[in-house]
Every structure is written in structure tokens, then in C-alpha cells.
Design an enzyme around this catalytic site. Sequence first.
Site, PDB file in Angstrom:
ATOM      1  N   ALA A 279       0.823  -1.213   0.000  1.00 32.47           N
ATOM      2  CA  ALA A 279       0.000   0.000   0.000  1.00 32.47           C
ATOM      3  C   ALA A 279       0.856   1.262   0.000  1.00 32.47           C
ATOM      4  O   ALA A 279       0.479   2.268  -0.603  1.00 32.47           O
ATOM      5  CB  ALA A 279      -0.938  -0.004   1.208  1.00 32.47           C
ATOM      6  N   TYR A 280       2.006   1.207   0.644  1.00 32.35           N
ATOM      7  CA  TYR A 280       2.876   2.379   0.734  1.00 32.35           C
ATOM      8  C   TYR A 280       3.347   2.852  -0.639  1.00 32.35           C
ATOM      9  O   TYR A 280       3.627   4.036  -0.836  1.00 32.35           O
ATOM     10  CB  TYR A 280       4.081   2.056   1.633  1.00 32.35           C
ATOM     11  CG  TYR A 280       4.886   3.259   2.025  1.00 32.35           C
ATOM     12  CD1 TYR A 280       4.404   4.147   2.985  1.00 32.35           C
ATOM     13  CD2 TYR A 280       6.118   3.508   1.445  1.00 32.35           C
ATOM     14  CE1 TYR A 280       5.140   5.265   3.358  1.00 32.35           C
ATOM     15  CE2 TYR A 280       6.865   4.624   1.814  1.00 32.35           C
ATOM     16  CZ  TYR A 280       6.368   5.494   2.766  1.00 32.35           C
ATOM     17  OH  TYR A 280       7.099   6.599   3.124  1.00 32.35           O
TER      18      TYR A 280
ATOM     19  N   THR B 282      -4.900  -3.540   1.436  1.00 34.06           N
ATOM     20  CA  THR B 282      -5.305  -3.890   2.791  1.00 34.06           C
ATOM     21  C   THR B 282      -4.142  -3.634   3.737  1.00 34.06           C
ATOM     22  O   THR B 282      -3.034  -4.109   3.494  1.00 34.06           O
ATOM     23  CB  THR B 282      -5.712  -5.382   2.872  1.00 34.06           C
ATOM     24  OG1 THR B 282      -6.757  -5.628   1.927  1.00 34.06           O
ATOM     25  CG2 THR B 282      -6.193  -5.746   4.259  1.00 34.06           C
ATOM     26  N   ILE B 283      -4.412  -2.888   4.791  1.00 27.96           N
ATOM     27  CA  ILE B 283      -3.415  -2.635   5.828  1.00 27.96           C
ATOM     28  C   ILE B 283      -3.994  -3.184   7.132  1.00 27.96           C
ATOM     29  O   ILE B 283      -5.043  -2.728   7.587  1.00 27.96           O
ATOM     30  CB  ILE B 283      -3.111  -1.131   5.967  1.00 27.96           C
ATOM     31  CG1 ILE B 283      -2.665  -0.540   4.619  1.00 27.96           C
ATOM     32  CG2 ILE B 283      -2.039  -0.908   7.040  1.00 27.96           C
ATOM     33  CD1 ILE B 283      -2.569   0.974   4.605  1.00 27.96           C
ATOM     34  N   ILE B 284      -3.317  -4.178   7.693  1.00 25.57           N
ATOM     35  CA  ILE B 284      -3.802  -4.830   8.906  1.00 25.57           C
ATOM     36  C   ILE B 284      -2.913  -4.429  10.078  1.00 25.57           C
ATOM     37  O   ILE B 284      -1.687  -4.492   9.994  1.00 25.57           O
ATOM     38  CB  ILE B 284      -3.833  -6.362   8.734  1.00 25.57           C
ATOM     39  CG1 ILE B 284      -4.782  -6.724   7.582  1.00 25.57           C
ATOM     40  CG2 ILE B 284      -4.261  -7.043  10.034  1.00 25.57           C
ATOM     41  CD1 ILE B 284      -4.779  -8.183   7.202  1.00 25.57           C
TER      42      ILE B 284
ATOM     43  N   HIS C 145       3.657   0.590  12.979  1.00 25.63           N
ATOM     44  CA  HIS C 145       3.825   0.563  11.527  1.00 25.63           C
ATOM     45  C   HIS C 145       2.491   0.791  10.811  1.00 25.63           C
ATOM     46  O   HIS C 145       2.403   1.569   9.865  1.00 25.63           O
ATOM     47  CB  HIS C 145       4.445  -0.781  11.124  1.00 25.63           C
ATOM     48  CG  HIS C 145       4.742  -0.912   9.678  1.00 25.63           C
ATOM     49  ND1 HIS C 145       5.770  -0.224   9.072  1.00 25.63           N
ATOM     50  CD2 HIS C 145       4.153  -1.649   8.706  1.00 25.63           C
ATOM     51  CE1 HIS C 145       5.805  -0.534   7.795  1.00 25.63           C
ATOM     52  NE2 HIS C 145       4.833  -1.397   7.547  1.00 25.63           N
TER      53      HIS C 145
ATOM     54  N   ILE D  18     -10.378   5.765  -2.733  1.00 23.77           N
ATOM     55  CA  ILE D  18      -9.554   4.919  -1.875  1.00 23.77           C
ATOM     56  C   ILE D  18     -10.356   3.712  -1.399  1.00 23.77           C
ATOM     57  O   ILE D  18     -11.264   3.835  -0.576  1.00 23.77           O
ATOM     58  CB  ILE D  18      -8.995   5.725  -0.686  1.00 23.77           C
ATOM     59  CG1 ILE D  18      -8.174   6.915  -1.203  1.00 23.77           C
ATOM     60  CG2 ILE D  18      -8.145   4.828   0.217  1.00 23.77           C
ATOM     61  CD1 ILE D  18      -7.671   7.844  -0.126  1.00 23.77           C
TER      62      ILE D  18
END
Length: 159
Positions: A58-59, A82-84, A90, A115
Site C-alpha cells: 500500500a505504501y 489492505t493494511i492490517i 507501523h 480509496i
Amino acid sequence: MKIVQETISTKTKKNIAIIISRYNNFINQHLLDGALDILKRIGQINQKNIPIIHVPGAYEIPIIASIISKQKKYNAIIALGTIIKGHTLHYSHISHAVNSGLTNISITNNIPISIGIITANNIEQAIERAGTKLGNKGSEAALTALEMINIINILAQNK
């Protein structure tokens, strides 16, 4: 008072780029499937007008969104990933950097960036937001992109 409001329509030819993270791909693939379904079925967009760019995580999405937005070939960009949350900060840093970056690119280059990036506390929440219990964030992002294109077209005609 004039109110500008638009629905999802298929009045104009649209080119929409999708940028998708490979990290957490088993979830992101559901987001992509949802977005493509909306773009083809509701937006009536031909597959050749929907490039799909895969990035490591994602970054990395904002830098590609910046490059694409400057090309002026696309009416909108859809960002999927997806950011978990883990046990470190972080998650917070990545989420903030990605959302801020995409917002700045959208405003600076006058292109809607929808988004569809899930931020979740755990994998179960992420799966739910990718099409099981709580809708599909990819589908929602595609609908938003289509509506924003139409709103921008109306505003451009009413100069």
C-alpha cells in the site's frame, strides 16, 4: 441555490486506472473483483480502458498514483489494498502516509482518487470488508470513482 448532484451514469467514455497492492493479495483480489464488476457492469467501461497496476504494498500506491495523474489520460484512479494492524505503530504510519499522499495527489492534480484500502485491526475484519459481511470496499471505491467523474463533468460544463 443550485445543488450539484449526480448519479452513476454511463454518459461519457471513461478511463479509470486501478492501482492494487500485492501485499495481502488474497484479500485484495476480492477488492479488485468487486471494483471490476462495478466498472464493467454499471459503468459500462471496456476492459481496455481499465489498466491494473500491481505494486508491492500500500505504501507504494501514492507514487504510482502521482505518475498516472500527471499523464492526464485517466478520469479517475482507484487505489486498492489492505493494511492490517499488527503489534507495532507501523500500521498507523503506513495508513496515514498512504491516505495523506493520495489526498494530496488528488487535490494537486485535479483527479478523483477513490480509496478502496481496507484498514483493519485483524485479518477477520479485513476479510469482512472485502465482500463477506460488510460489503466490498473495492465495489464502493468503483462507485465513488464513477460518481466523481460525473460530478466533475457537470462542473466543467457549468463554468
